[in-house]
Motif scaffolding. Structure first.
Motif, PDB file in Angstrom:
ATOM      1  N   PHE A 194     -20.709  13.406 -15.966  1.00  0.00           N
ATOM      2  CA  PHE A 194     -22.111  13.762 -15.720  1.00  0.00           C
ATOM      3  C   PHE A 194     -22.574  13.206 -14.373  1.00  0.00           C
ATOM      4  CE2 PHE A 194     -26.654  12.737 -15.980  1.00  0.00           C
ATOM      5  CZ  PHE A 194     -27.193  13.970 -16.293  1.00  0.00           C
ATOM      6  N   PHE A 195     -22.278  11.921 -14.105  1.00  0.00           N
ATOM      7  CA  PHE A 195     -22.713  11.311 -12.846  1.00  0.00           C
ATOM      8  C   PHE A 195     -22.022  11.957 -11.650  1.00  0.00           C
ATOM      9  CE2 PHE A 195     -23.724   7.530 -15.612  1.00  0.00           C
ATOM     10  CZ  PHE A 195     -25.101   7.693 -15.514  1.00  0.00           C
ATOM     11  N   ALA A 196     -20.752  12.296 -11.778  1.00  0.00           N
ATOM     12  CA  ALA A 196     -20.034  12.952 -10.684  1.00  0.00           C
ATOM     13  C   ALA A 196     -20.649  14.320 -10.381  1.00  0.00           C
ATOM     14  CB  ALA A 196     -18.560  13.103 -11.043  1.00  0.00           C
ATOM     15  N   LYS A 197     -20.911  15.112 -11.425  1.00  0.00           N
ATOM     16  CA  LYS A 197     -21.492  16.450 -11.231  1.00  0.00           C
ATOM     17  C   LYS A 197     -22.930  16.363 -10.719  1.00  0.00           C
ATOM     18  CE  LYS A 197     -18.125  19.007 -12.994  1.00  0.00           C
ATOM     19  NZ  LYS A 197     -17.451  20.072 -12.308  1.00  0.00           N
ATOM     20  N   LEU A 198     -23.697  15.370 -11.181  1.00  0.00           N
ATOM     21  CA  LEU A 198     -25.075  15.189 -10.710  1.00  0.00           C
ATOM     22  C   LEU A 198     -25.080  14.844  -9.227  1.00  0.00           C
ATOM     23  CD1 LEU A 198     -28.084  15.119 -11.388  1.00  0.00           C
ATOM     24  CD2 LEU A 198     -27.798  12.722 -12.045  1.00  0.00           C
ATOM     25  N   GLY A 199     -24.160  13.992  -8.806  1.00  0.00           N
ATOM     26  CA  GLY A 199     -24.030  13.668  -7.381  1.00  0.00           C
ATOM     27  C   GLY A 199     -23.707  14.907  -6.561  1.00  0.00           C
ATOM     28  N   GLU A 200     -22.815  15.760  -7.076  1.00  0.00           N
ATOM     29  CA  GLU A 200     -22.471  17.016  -6.392  1.00  0.00           C
ATOM     30  C   GLU A 200     -23.682  17.938  -6.323  1.00  0.00           C
ATOM     31  OE1 GLU A 200     -19.130  18.879  -8.303  1.00  0.00           O
ATOM     32  OE2 GLU A 200     -17.894  17.073  -8.106  1.00  0.00           O
ATOM     33  N   LEU A 201     -24.479  17.973  -7.392  1.00  0.00           N
ATOM     34  CA  LEU A 201     -25.668  18.822  -7.419  1.00  0.00           C
ATOM     35  C   LEU A 201     -26.664  18.383  -6.348  1.00  0.00           C
ATOM     36  CD1 LEU A 201     -26.935  21.175  -9.035  1.00  0.00           C
ATOM     37  CD2 LEU A 201     -27.956  19.474 -10.531  1.00  0.00           C
ATOM     38  N   PHE A 202     -26.871  17.077  -6.218  1.00  0.00           N
ATOM     39  CA  PHE A 202     -27.756  16.563  -5.165  1.00  0.00           C
ATOM     40  C   PHE A 202     -27.174  16.861  -3.786  1.00  0.00           C
ATOM     41  CE2 PHE A 202     -29.720  13.596  -8.340  1.00  0.00           C
ATOM     42  CZ  PHE A 202     -31.037  13.988  -8.126  1.00  0.00           C
ATOM     43  N   ASP A 203     -25.875  16.666  -3.607  1.00  0.00           N
ATOM     44  CA  ASP A 203     -25.240  16.922  -2.313  1.00  0.00           C
ATOM     45  C   ASP A 203     -25.369  18.386  -1.920  1.00  0.00           C
ATOM     46  OD1 ASP A 203     -24.498  14.294  -2.040  1.00  0.00           O
ATOM     47  OD2 ASP A 203     -22.436  14.607  -2.749  1.00  0.00           O
ATOM     48  N   HIS A 204     -25.275  19.276  -2.884  1.00  0.00           N
ATOM     49  CA  HIS A 204     -25.383  20.717  -2.617  1.00  0.00           C
ATOM     50  C   HIS A 204     -26.783  21.085  -2.123  1.00  0.00           C
ATOM     51  CE1 HIS A 204     -24.377  24.933  -2.907  1.00  0.00           C
ATOM     52  NE2 HIS A 204     -25.458  25.137  -3.632  1.00  0.00           N
ATOM     53  N   ARG A 205     -27.800  20.369  -2.554  1.00  0.00           N
ATOM     54  CA  ARG A 205     -29.180  20.662  -2.171  1.00  0.00           C
ATOM     55  C   ARG A 205     -29.535  20.104  -0.803  1.00  0.00           C
ATOM     56  NH1 ARG A 205     -30.381  24.637  -3.603  1.00  0.00           N
ATOM     57  NH2 ARG A 205     -32.085  24.342  -2.205  1.00  0.00           N
ATOM     58  N   LYS A 206     -28.731  19.208  -0.255  1.00  0.00           N
ATOM     59  CA  LYS A 206     -29.043  18.599   1.048  1.00  0.00           C
ATOM     60  C   LYS A 206     -29.222  19.665   2.113  1.00  0.00           C
ATOM     61  CE  LYS A 206     -26.686  14.216   0.548  1.00  0.00           C
ATOM     62  NZ  LYS A 206     -25.564  13.399   0.977  1.00  0.00           N
ATOM     63  N   GLY A 207     -30.310  19.553   2.864  1.00  0.00           N
ATOM     64  CA  GLY A 207     -30.532  20.441   3.987  1.00  0.00           C
ATOM     65  C   GLY A 207     -30.998  21.838   3.632  1.00  0.00           C
ATOM     66  N   LYS A 208     -31.175  22.145   2.378  1.00  0.00           N
ATOM     67  CA  LYS A 208     -31.644  23.480   1.986  1.00  0.00           C
ATOM     68  C   LYS A 208     -33.151  23.557   2.213  1.00  0.00           C
ATOM     69  CE  LYS A 208     -27.703  24.795   0.137  1.00  0.00           C
ATOM     70  NZ  LYS A 208     -26.958  25.972   0.244  1.00  0.00           N
ATOM     71  N   ASP A 209     -33.648  24.763   2.475  1.00  0.00           N
ATOM     72  CA  ASP A 209     -35.073  24.941   2.711  1.00  0.00           C
ATOM     73  C   ASP A 209     -35.891  24.887   1.433  1.00  0.00           C
ATOM     74  OD1 ASP A 209     -34.757  25.156   5.410  1.00  0.00           O
ATOM     75  OD2 ASP A 209     -34.651  27.335   5.417  1.00  0.00           O
ATOM     76  N   HIS A 210     -35.303  25.288   0.331  1.00  0.00           N
ATOM     77  CA  HIS A 210     -36.051  25.295  -0.922  1.00  0.00           C
ATOM     78  C   HIS A 210     -35.090  25.142  -2.087  1.00  0.00           C
ATOM     79  CE1 HIS A 210     -34.731  29.429  -0.375  1.00  0.00           C
ATOM     80  NE2 HIS A 210     -34.777  29.556  -1.671  1.00  0.00           N
ATOM     81  N   GLY A 211     -35.659  24.947  -3.230  1.00  0.00           N
ATOM     82  CA  GLY A 211     -34.836  24.763  -4.418  1.00  0.00           C
ATOM     83  C   GLY A 211     -35.294  23.517  -5.151  1.00  0.00           C
ATOM     84  N   ALA A 212     -34.825  23.367  -6.350  1.00  0.00           N
ATOM     85  CA  ALA A 212     -35.251  22.228  -7.152  1.00  0.00           C
ATOM     86  C   ALA A 212     -34.113  21.760  -8.031  1.00  0.00           C
ATOM     87  CB  ALA A 212     -36.445  22.632  -8.022  1.00  0.00           C
TER      88      ALA A 212
END
Length: 129
Positions: free
Chosen positions: A11-29
């Protein structure tokens, strides 16, 4: 229908990936949800000996932790859903690690641009006056 939940490490590994994927994006939650499990969600239902569910059980119920990236759309067709179950005796250790992962992930996210909403509110206020 049994729902499979991830281990805490996964869970923690996938959550970290989810946050990393959102870096620099203009929108999303990223939505984080925590709730107590209830009967039928992995907690045994009341039996014939005890037909009334105990609303204040002596043993606390487990906590369900979920994370997702919102709705699927044309831009991001795959919705990512993560979930894990935390037993009451492991809550302190889990929340310490959870807080670290969330703090690390959220520092890289862009804050929402609320200036448009403020400008609209100011315009309405002037029109009303």
């Amino acid at each position: 229908m049994a729902v499979e939940h991830m281990s805490h490490d996964e869970f923690f590994a996938k959550l970290g990936e989810l946050f990393d994927h959102r870096k620099g994006k203009d929108h999303g939650a990223i939505y984080l949800v925590q709730k107590r499990l209830t009967y039928g969600q992995g907690v045994p239902a009341p039996s014939e000996e005890n037909p009334v569910p105990d609303l204040r059980p002596s043993n606390p119920l487990p906590i369900l932790i979920r994370a997702s990236n919102g709705k699927g759309s044309k831009e991001k067709p795959s919705k990512i859903k993560l979930s894990t179950v935390v037993q009451p005796d492991g809550l302190e250790a889990f929340y310490a690690r959870y807080a670290d992962v969330c703090k690390t992930g959220m520092t890289a996210l862009k804050p929402r641009d609320r200036s448009k909403n403020k400008a609209k509110a100011k315009k309405k206020k002037k029109a009303a006056a």
